[in-house]
Design an enzyme around this catalytic site. Structure first.
Site, PDB file in Angstrom:
ATOM      1  N   THR A 158       0.847  -1.200   0.000  1.00  0.00           N
ATOM      2  CA  THR A 158       0.000   0.000   0.000  1.00  0.00           C
ATOM      3  C   THR A 158       0.876   1.242   0.000  1.00  0.00           C
ATOM      4  OG1 THR A 158      -1.530  -1.235   1.359  1.00  0.00           O
ATOM      5  CG2 THR A 158      -1.881   1.152   1.232  1.00  0.00           C
ATOM      6  N   ASP A 240      43.501  20.813   8.445  1.00  0.00           N
ATOM      7  CA  ASP A 240      42.798  20.335   9.652  1.00  0.00           C
ATOM      8  C   ASP A 240      43.543  20.806  10.899  1.00  0.00           C
ATOM      9  OD1 ASP A 240      41.265  18.853  11.421  1.00  0.00           O
ATOM     10  OD2 ASP A 240      42.256  16.942  10.977  1.00  0.00           O
TER      11      ASP A 240
HETATM   12  C1  SPV Z   1      38.999  13.311  11.872  1.00  0.00           C
HETATM   13  O1  SPV Z   1      38.306  12.585  11.135  1.00  0.00           O
HETATM   14  O2  SPV Z   1      39.052  14.524  11.712  1.00  0.00           O
HETATM   15  C2  SPV Z   1      39.744  12.733  12.979  1.00  0.00           C
HETATM   16  C3  SPV Z   1      40.174  11.343  12.907  1.00  0.00           C
HETATM   17  O3  SPV Z   1      40.039  13.449  13.902  1.00  0.00           O
HETATM   18  S1  SPV Z   1      41.798  11.352  12.293  1.00  0.00           S
HETATM   19  O4  SPV Z   1      41.795  12.056  11.034  1.00  0.00           O
HETATM   20  O5  SPV Z   1      42.198   9.965  12.126  1.00  0.00           O
HETATM   21  O6  SPV Z   1      42.631  12.033  13.258  1.00  0.00           O
HETATM   22 MG    MG Z   2      39.684  15.478  13.591  1.00  0.00          MG
END
Ligand code: SPV
Ligand code: MG
Length: 467
Positions: A158, A240
């Site tokens: 359905t 990062d």
């Molecule tokens: C991220 O994914 O940003 C992490 C994990 O902190 S690592 O990249 O393995 O540090």
């Molecule tokens: Mg990280």
């Protein structure tokens, strides 16, 4: 001796030349013998009974005595239907449907146990499992029924505006902050290991939400999402190093939340200054994030996978414990988790240091610990988990098997790991695919040669559901 619908024994007798049946206290005799009721089975995997389910029940009742199986919580999750009601609430809901002989819990999405104990003459199901990953379950039931001459009765699924609206509303409920936030703690109780995939946008959120595979005889899907600092930064073309500010990171969370229901674990980097961290804890829990993971580094943070190739400084146990306790004090909801990430193995400080920190962080209030490594072999992670579990049986352990990627989820679970995070695979898959297409267009001065690597126009324009 026969089996009744309740799986109890039934004695057949003859009285005055007529065949009758004695089931428990009840004597049934009929002139000219009796017409034994057929046993019918159907399984529900829902928090909500709508007209589609009632249609199945009507058809089942026409065929005989109906037993309804209620799929248990952990299997609902693998089915990508996170239960809002408990198993007993779902059983009560089904029991209220008139004319059902019995309600049982179905413990596996596959029917082996059910067929073995109930031995139904008929299994009734909607025809929606004829294509896609659900086919494996259909194949399983067909082969079981064929063994003894049972029959599968499929009725048209359905699908109308009303049913679709109910489905959508159930999903939207799951996406609400309160419900979404509680989901990680619930999952930790319900599944052997919480399978978590990286997301950095609405689109990757959709992949985490919707991807289902059928492997072997069952289906599976991801349980949770990781908003990685590495991927969130990379997607913005930034390193990062905590350069992407919290407001931007929260926007990513919001983009993901708009199109998903699954719980979110946020990569909080070092957590920043304690004075800032406490505000961010409040913001994250208000948004409906389930957990933040903060790592015990200080100063300019670099990605852990650089290891000791770059200058990185581990925080003191005391400072980091203070940050954890301050976050726990600031938190208002019961279910939000602050998980402490230990960088001792990354920074070559050894197992002793890692364990000492783990116990200190748990003592300071951490709801879980993450242990990280950049070794190819999982040995040091396993050693840590085994040692930690000797003293602490309950605090959740999180791991990120990027470099030690040969280890399986069940092996990790055997060593006490509760959450596995696939932290960067989606962005690492997307980048080379996009780069190859860009190269092909440049080299050929047209897009034709790239076409075989591309999703069709029809698929991309219909990929996103309209409300
Ligand atoms: C991220 O994914 O940003 C992490 C994990 O902190 S690592 O990249 O393995 O540090
Ligand atoms: Mg990280």
């Amino acid at each position: 001796m026969l089996r009744g619908i309740d799986n109890e024994s039934i004695d057949l007798e003859f009285r005055n030349g007529e065949m009758g049946v004695k089931r428990g206290e009840i004597d049934l005799y009929a002139e000219g013998g009796i017409d034994m009721a057929k046993t019918v089975y159907t399984c529900f995997c829902t928090d909500n009974i709508h007209e589609g389910h009632l249609k199945i029940i009507e058809e089942a009742k026409r065929l005989g005595d109906v037993t309804v199986g209620v799929l248990c919580d952990s299997e609902m999750i693998r089915y990508n239907r996170f239960p809002i009601l408990t198993t007993s609430e779902r059983m009560e809901m089904v029991k209220r449907i008139p004319g059902i002989a019995k309600v049982v819990v179905q413990n596996s999405m596959l029917y082996d146990e059910v067929i073995h104990t109930i031995h139904p003459d008929y299994v009734v199901h909607g025809d929606n499992w004829n294509t896609g990953p659900l086919q494996v379950i259909r194949n399983n039931i067909v082969s079981l029924l064929n063994k003894y001459g049972g029959e599968l009765v499929e009725i048209p699924y359905t699908i109308n505006e009303h049913v679709q609206k109910i489905d959508r509303q159930m999903r939207e409920k799951l996406a609400m902050p309160e419900l979404r936030r509680t989901r990680l703690k619930k999952l930790l109780k319900l599944v052997p290991i919480v399978k978590t995939i990286e997301v950095h946008s609405g689109l990757t959120g959709l992949i985490a939400e919707k991807t289902i595979v059928s492997k072997g005889e069952a289906i599976d899907q991801f349980d949770a999402m990781w908003v990685s600092s590495l991927c969130d930064s990379t997607d913005r073309g930034k390193p990062d190093i905590e350069l992407v500010d919290m407001t931007s990171r929260f926007r990513t969370i919001n983009d993901v939340m708009e199109v998903t229901t699954k719980p979110i674990i946020f990569d909080g980097d070092t957590g920043g200054l304690t004075e800032h961290f406490v505000y961010n804890v409040r913001s994250l829990e208000r948004m409906g994030v389930s957990a933040v993971i903060i790592e015990d580094k200080t100063g300019l943070k670099k990605n852990s996978l650089f290891g000791t190739e770059v200058q990185q400084t581990q925080d003191s146990i005391e400072n980091f414990c203070n940050k954890i306790s301050a976050g726990k004090k600031a938190q208002l909801s019961e279910d939000f988790m602050i998980i402490a990430r230990i960088e001792s193995l990354i920074l070559r400080q050894g197992q002793e240091d890692a364990l000492k920190r783990a116990f200190a962080y748990v003592g300071a209030g951490a709801d879980g610990i993450m242990i990280h490594s950049r070794e190819k072999s999982p040995d040091e992670i396993i050693r840590f988990c085994d040692e930690f579990r000797k003293k602490d049986k309950t605090t959740p352990i999180v791991v990120v098997p990027t470099s030690f990627n040969s280890i399986t989820e069940s092996e990790l679970s055997e060593h006490g790991v509760n959450i596995v995070i696939y932290a960067n695979q989606l962005i690492r898959a997307a980048y080379p695919a996009m780069e190859n297409v860009a190269r092909s267009i440049l080299a050929n001065h047209r897009a034709k040669e790239a076409d075989d690597s591309l999703m069709s126009i029809k698929k991309i324009i219909t990929l996103i559901d309209e409300i």
